[in-house]
Design a protein around this motif. Structure first.
Motif, PDB file in Angstrom:
ATOM      1  N   ASP A  56       0.820  -1.187   0.152  1.00 42.33           N
ATOM      2  CA  ASP A  56      -0.069   0.062   0.068  1.00 42.33           C
ATOM      3  C   ASP A  56       1.027   1.293  -0.043  1.00 42.33           C
ATOM      4  O   ASP A  56       1.255   1.698   1.048  1.00 42.33           O
ATOM      5  CB  ASP A  56      -0.870   0.080   1.268  1.00 42.33           C
ATOM      6  CG  ASP A  56      -2.130   1.187   0.979  1.00 42.33           C
ATOM      7  OD1 ASP A  56      -1.807   2.088   0.231  1.00 42.33           O
ATOM      8  OD2 ASP A  56      -2.945   0.989   1.818  1.00 42.33           O
ATOM      9  N   HIS A  57       1.103   1.652  -1.220  1.00 42.46           N
ATOM     10  CA  HIS A  57       2.011   2.599  -1.273  1.00 42.46           C
ATOM     11  C   HIS A  57       1.422   4.212  -0.806  1.00 42.46           C
ATOM     12  O   HIS A  57       2.232   5.073  -0.598  1.00 42.46           O
ATOM     13  CB  HIS A  57       2.636   3.012  -2.686  1.00 42.46           C
ATOM     14  CG  HIS A  57       1.615   2.981  -3.909  1.00 42.46           C
ATOM     15  ND1 HIS A  57       1.131   3.917  -4.223  1.00 42.46           N
ATOM     16  CD2 HIS A  57       1.449   2.084  -4.720  1.00 42.46           C
ATOM     17  CE1 HIS A  57       0.424   3.999  -5.354  1.00 42.46           C
ATOM     18  NE2 HIS A  57       0.577   2.547  -5.614  1.00 42.46           N
ATOM     19  N   TYR A  58       0.048   4.158  -0.656  1.00 41.96           N
ATOM     20  CA  TYR A  58      -0.635   5.548  -0.012  1.00 41.96           C
ATOM     21  C   TYR A  58       0.081   5.575   1.199  1.00 41.96           C
ATOM     22  O   TYR A  58       0.416   6.620   1.568  1.00 41.96           O
ATOM     23  CB  TYR A  58      -2.173   5.340  -0.099  1.00 41.96           C
ATOM     24  CG  TYR A  58      -2.832   5.393  -1.259  1.00 41.96           C
ATOM     25  CD1 TYR A  58      -3.778   6.269  -1.526  1.00 41.96           C
ATOM     26  CD2 TYR A  58      -2.711   4.523  -2.363  1.00 41.96           C
ATOM     27  CE1 TYR A  58      -4.647   6.319  -2.799  1.00 41.96           C
ATOM     28  CE2 TYR A  58      -3.290   4.560  -3.690  1.00 41.96           C
ATOM     29  CZ  TYR A  58      -4.188   5.578  -3.810  1.00 41.96           C
ATOM     30  OH  TYR A  58      -5.062   5.571  -4.789  1.00 41.96           O
ATOM     31  N   TRP A  60       2.450   4.033   2.679  1.00 39.81           N
ATOM     32  CA  TRP A  60       4.066   4.448   2.467  1.00 39.81           C
ATOM     33  C   TRP A  60       4.538   5.473   2.598  1.00 39.81           C
ATOM     34  O   TRP A  60       5.333   6.136   3.148  1.00 39.81           O
ATOM     35  CB  TRP A  60       4.618   3.228   1.587  1.00 39.81           C
ATOM     36  CG  TRP A  60       4.346   2.050   1.831  1.00 39.81           C
ATOM     37  CD1 TRP A  60       3.982   1.472   2.740  1.00 39.81           C
ATOM     38  CD2 TRP A  60       4.778   0.995   0.730  1.00 39.81           C
ATOM     39  NE1 TRP A  60       4.004  -0.113   2.685  1.00 39.81           N
ATOM     40  CE2 TRP A  60       4.563  -0.355   1.369  1.00 39.81           C
ATOM     41  CE3 TRP A  60       5.349   0.866  -0.557  1.00 39.81           C
ATOM     42  CZ2 TRP A  60       4.628  -1.600   0.674  1.00 39.81           C
ATOM     43  CZ3 TRP A  60       5.679  -0.244  -1.310  1.00 39.81           C
ATOM     44  CH2 TRP A  60       5.189  -1.347  -0.513  1.00 39.81           C
ATOM     45  N   ARG A  61       3.841   6.541   1.623  1.00 39.18           N
ATOM     46  CA  ARG A  61       4.176   7.842   1.311  1.00 39.18           C
ATOM     47  C   ARG A  61       3.783   8.520   2.629  1.00 39.18           C
ATOM     48  O   ARG A  61       4.912   9.488   3.071  1.00 39.18           O
ATOM     49  CB  ARG A  61       3.641   8.504   0.385  1.00 39.18           C
ATOM     50  CG  ARG A  61       3.864   7.737  -1.193  1.00 39.18           C
ATOM     51  CD  ARG A  61       3.124   8.306  -2.165  1.00 39.18           C
ATOM     52  NE  ARG A  61       3.104   9.901  -2.393  1.00 39.18           N
ATOM     53  CZ  ARG A  61       3.549  10.586  -3.166  1.00 39.18           C
ATOM     54  NH1 ARG A  61       4.623   9.941  -3.966  1.00 39.18           N
ATOM     55  NH2 ARG A  61       3.713  11.790  -3.369  1.00 39.18           N
ATOM     56  N   ARG A  64       6.717   7.692   5.224  1.00 37.61           N
ATOM     57  CA  ARG A  64       7.989   8.490   4.941  1.00 37.61           C
ATOM     58  C   ARG A  64       7.795   9.905   5.149  1.00 37.61           C
ATOM     59  O   ARG A  64       9.009  10.574   5.772  1.00 37.61           O
ATOM     60  CB  ARG A  64       8.279   8.109   3.278  1.00 37.61           C
ATOM     61  CG  ARG A  64       8.387   6.966   3.076  1.00 37.61           C
ATOM     62  CD  ARG A  64       8.717   6.807   1.632  1.00 37.61           C
ATOM     63  NE  ARG A  64       8.941   5.415   1.088  1.00 37.61           N
ATOM     64  CZ  ARG A  64       8.415   4.520   0.276  1.00 37.61           C
ATOM     65  NH1 ARG A  64       7.460   5.386  -0.437  1.00 37.61           N
ATOM     66  NH2 ARG A  64       8.725   3.563   0.016  1.00 37.61           N
ATOM     67  N   GLU A  70      12.902   3.480   6.423  1.00 37.21           N
ATOM     68  CA  GLU A  70      12.315   2.468   5.407  1.00 37.21           C
ATOM     69  C   GLU A  70      12.285   1.118   5.918  1.00 37.21           C
ATOM     70  O   GLU A  70      11.464   0.184   5.354  1.00 37.21           O
ATOM     71  CB  GLU A  70      13.413   2.515   3.960  1.00 37.21           C
ATOM     72  CG  GLU A  70      12.720   2.081   2.650  1.00 37.21           C
ATOM     73  CD  GLU A  70      11.468   2.664   2.342  1.00 37.21           C
ATOM     74  OE1 GLU A  70      10.365   2.063   1.719  1.00 37.21           O
ATOM     75  OE2 GLU A  70      11.333   3.920   2.570  1.00 37.21           O
ATOM     76  N   THR A  74       9.034  -0.969   4.160  1.00 37.26           N
ATOM     77  CA  THR A  74       9.129  -1.939   3.179  1.00 37.26           C
ATOM     78  C   THR A  74      10.457  -2.827   3.228  1.00 37.26           C
ATOM     79  O   THR A  74      10.718  -3.742   2.914  1.00 37.26           O
ATOM     80  CB  THR A  74       9.528  -1.353   1.469  1.00 37.26           C
ATOM     81  OG1 THR A  74      10.635  -0.676   1.679  1.00 37.26           O
ATOM     82  CG2 THR A  74       8.248  -0.716   1.210  1.00 37.26           C
ATOM     83  N   ASP A 311       6.122   1.404  -8.437  1.00 29.28           N
ATOM     84  CA  ASP A 311       4.876   1.277  -7.641  1.00 29.28           C
ATOM     85  C   ASP A 311       5.105   0.994  -6.043  1.00 29.28           C
ATOM     86  O   ASP A 311       4.479   0.434  -5.432  1.00 29.28           O
ATOM     87  CB  ASP A 311       3.977  -0.098  -8.156  1.00 29.28           C
ATOM     88  CG  ASP A 311       3.526  -0.154  -9.621  1.00 29.28           C
ATOM     89  OD1 ASP A 311       3.212   0.980 -10.157  1.00 29.28           O
ATOM     90  OD2 ASP A 311       3.582  -1.175 -10.329  1.00 29.28           O
ATOM     91  N   THR A 312       6.038   1.855  -5.848  1.00 28.53           N
ATOM     92  CA  THR A 312       6.423   1.843  -4.232  1.00 28.53           C
ATOM     93  C   THR A 312       6.315   3.396  -3.705  1.00 28.53           C
ATOM     94  O   THR A 312       6.983   3.493  -2.659  1.00 28.53           O
ATOM     95  CB  THR A 312       7.956   1.171  -4.192  1.00 28.53           C
ATOM     96  OG1 THR A 312       8.607   2.069  -5.213  1.00 28.53           O
ATOM     97  CG2 THR A 312       7.990  -0.213  -4.653  1.00 28.53           C
ATOM     98  N   GLY A 313       5.536   4.024  -4.408  1.00 30.61           N
ATOM     99  CA  GLY A 313       5.161   5.329  -3.525  1.00 30.61           C
ATOM    100  C   GLY A 313       6.266   6.488  -4.164  1.00 30.61           C
ATOM    101  O   GLY A 313       6.208   7.398  -3.566  1.00 30.61           O
ATOM    102  N   TYR A 314       6.574   6.361  -5.418  1.00 29.40           N
ATOM    103  CA  TYR A 314       7.706   7.484  -5.991  1.00 29.40           C
ATOM    104  C   TYR A 314       7.175   8.044  -7.066  1.00 29.40           C
ATOM    105  O   TYR A 314       7.944   8.414  -8.135  1.00 29.40           O
ATOM    106  CB  TYR A 314       9.142   6.844  -5.982  1.00 29.40           C
ATOM    107  CG  TYR A 314       9.541   6.468  -4.629  1.00 29.40           C
ATOM    108  CD1 TYR A 314      10.147   7.715  -3.752  1.00 29.40           C
ATOM    109  CD2 TYR A 314       9.776   5.416  -3.979  1.00 29.40           C
ATOM    110  CE1 TYR A 314      10.598   7.411  -2.525  1.00 29.40           C
ATOM    111  CE2 TYR A 314       9.972   4.951  -2.997  1.00 29.40           C
ATOM    112  CZ  TYR A 314      10.618   6.045  -2.128  1.00 29.40           C
ATOM    113  OH  TYR A 314      10.938   5.898  -0.781  1.00 29.40           O
TER     114      TYR A 314
END
Length: 466
Positions: A56-58, A60-61, A64, A70, A74, A311-314
């Protein structure tokens, strides 16, 4: 009161529309990234972090942005420590939709009304994990409890669709259909393109040695997907450029790439234009709906891309010109076999007025044949949804909108449909309050029910009785 029965519903009309019309409607999730294998195998989640934070990169952002290392997002920290890191982040997220979504998911799925924070986290962890071990909270159990009737996953043309076929024979409460996503066919400049061509050969049983044979193989896969219930295609067109050519040009470019040659930007654009135009013809012939996801700006932060991949939030949003290339693409299709039903999403809400104006040039035959897609990704917020709905109502027919989707990898994301329905009812209620819509429950209630479910049920033409 936070998340009370009437949250986001600021008028009597809004409350009436939501509670009497929108709330109980089933769900068609016509675009998501759930794994059909996970749905079929129906395993219990090992813990809340697996259900909530994996992929869920939403979230994760935001973690961060809260200074979480990190390792606790992840990396190799324990699932419990990752959950605690999220619990510490949530109190800082007031005003972000994830604050509401987090607590909606705790309430709707697990009956937990306590706010998530560092103090409440241990007890919530224990309670949710206890429930996740029960059969009712398996992957399929969560889908059933959300009243989902149809799920459309996102699938590569070379996929076997093994698990879709198994689900067809095993699941009765809901249907799972594939969506045709040929990005790897279009991305001729990608490093793995020749390897993917081999996969396509294996899947289609055809030798792909030329551009013409590539079209044959893709047409073969379109037929296979259609036989397995597919009624939508999807494309990630982060940059849309248009350059028409002749079949011989596409043949030469394809041959050059398979021989290891380096393609120029113009050659890449011509190939992508020709192939996409051919695919649009395939979709029209099958009666599919084409989805174009436009203007993502992917894989910023090179060190993290090298470490974690896509697809990891970047990813951000793009602001390149769009209208001229899209107009040429749509017009070419209309001059040929005709446009299929089409949904246009843009990650950049500044594109909405131009998209709506262009859509109106090609509407015909089918109500809402061209759709402005729901607020997507960074627009998947109260303000983003309201902007999309307001501009759609201003420039087209709100009543024909096919509504919300999750675009998610999480089995807990179905509360987003509730959130959207509350925003929709809130907006329509305000129109009635200001005298811009009649105080007519029959009219407005039917409008809400259609947008929540009925329009999508009729628009996509999913197989029935299978």
């Amino acid at each position: 009161m936070f998340l009370n029965d009437d949250f986001l519903l600021t008028t009597d009309t809004a409350r009436l529309l939501f509670h009497q019309h929108a709330k109980a409607m089933p769900i068609i999730d016509y675009h998501c990234h759930l794994d059909p294998k996970e749905i079929y195998e129906d395993r219990a989640f090992s813990n809340l972090t697996e259900a909530w934070l994996y992929g869920d990169h939403y979230k994760w952002r935001l973690m961060r942005a809260n200074g979480v290392p990190e390792s606790h997002i992840t990396g190799d920290a324990s699932d419990y420590d990752k959950f605690l890191a999220w619990a510490r982040t949530v109190p800082q997220a007031v005003g972000n939709p994830l604050y509401s979504w987090t607590h909606l998911e705790l309430r709707r799925f697990f009956g937990i009304h306590e706010l998530l924070n560092e103090t409440s986290a241990p007890a919530i962890w224990e309670e949710v994990n206890r429930k996740l071990a029960e059969p009712a909270f398996s992957r399929r159990g969560l889908i059933r409890s959300s009243r989902v009737k149809t799920i459309c996953t996102t699938d590569d043309p070379a996929d076997t669709l093994e698990y879709h076929r198994l689900l067809k024979d095993s699941e009765t409460a809901f249907k799972v259909f594939p969506t045709f996503r040929p990005d790897k066919a279009l991305n001729i400049d990608a490093e793995g393109f020749p390897v993917w061509i081999k996969r396509l050969e294996e899947a289609s049983g055809l030798s792909v040695v030329s551009y013409a044979s590539l079209l044959d193989a893709l047409r073969n896969r379109v037929e296979f997907f259609h036989e397995n219930g597919c009624r939508l295609s999807d494309h990630a067109l982060d940059v849309l450029r248009y350059r028409a050519g002749e079949p011989a040009d596409a043949e030469a470019i394809f041959a050059k790439r398979l021989e290891g040659g380096i393609l120029s930007p113009d050659e890449i654009t011509l190939y992508r234009t020709e192939l996409l135009s051919a695919l649009i013809g395939f979709y029209h012939d099958k009666g599919w709906t084409m989805q174009l996801h436009l203007h993502a700006f992917r894989n910023n932060n090179t060190p993290m891309f090298r470490k974690l991949g896509p697809d990891t939030g970047y990813d951000g949003l793009n602001d390149l010109p769009l209208t001229e290339a899209l107009s040429k693409l749509l017009d070419r299709a209309e001059c040929g076999t005709g446009l299929p039903k089409t949904i246009l999403y843009s990650l950049n809400p500044g594109d909405y007025p131009a998209l709506l104006a262009l859509m109106g040039c090609y509407q015909k035959d089918t109500p809402g044949k061209l759709q402005l897609g729901s607020g997507w990704w960074y627009n998947d917020t109260r303000s983003g949804m309201r902007e999309q709905l307001t501009l759609l109502a201003d420039n087209s027919l709100l009543g024909n909108f096919v509504g919300m989707l999750t675009d998610s990898r999480s089995f807990l994301s179905y509360t987003r449909h509730e959130y959207f329905r509350r925003v929709l009812c809130g907006l329509i209620g305000e129109l009635a309050e200001r005298g811009e819509a009649p105080d007519d429950e029959m009219l407005l209630g039917q409008l809400v029910e259609n947008i929540a479910y009925n329009n999508a049920a009729g628009f996509f033409g999913f197989p029935t009785g299978e």
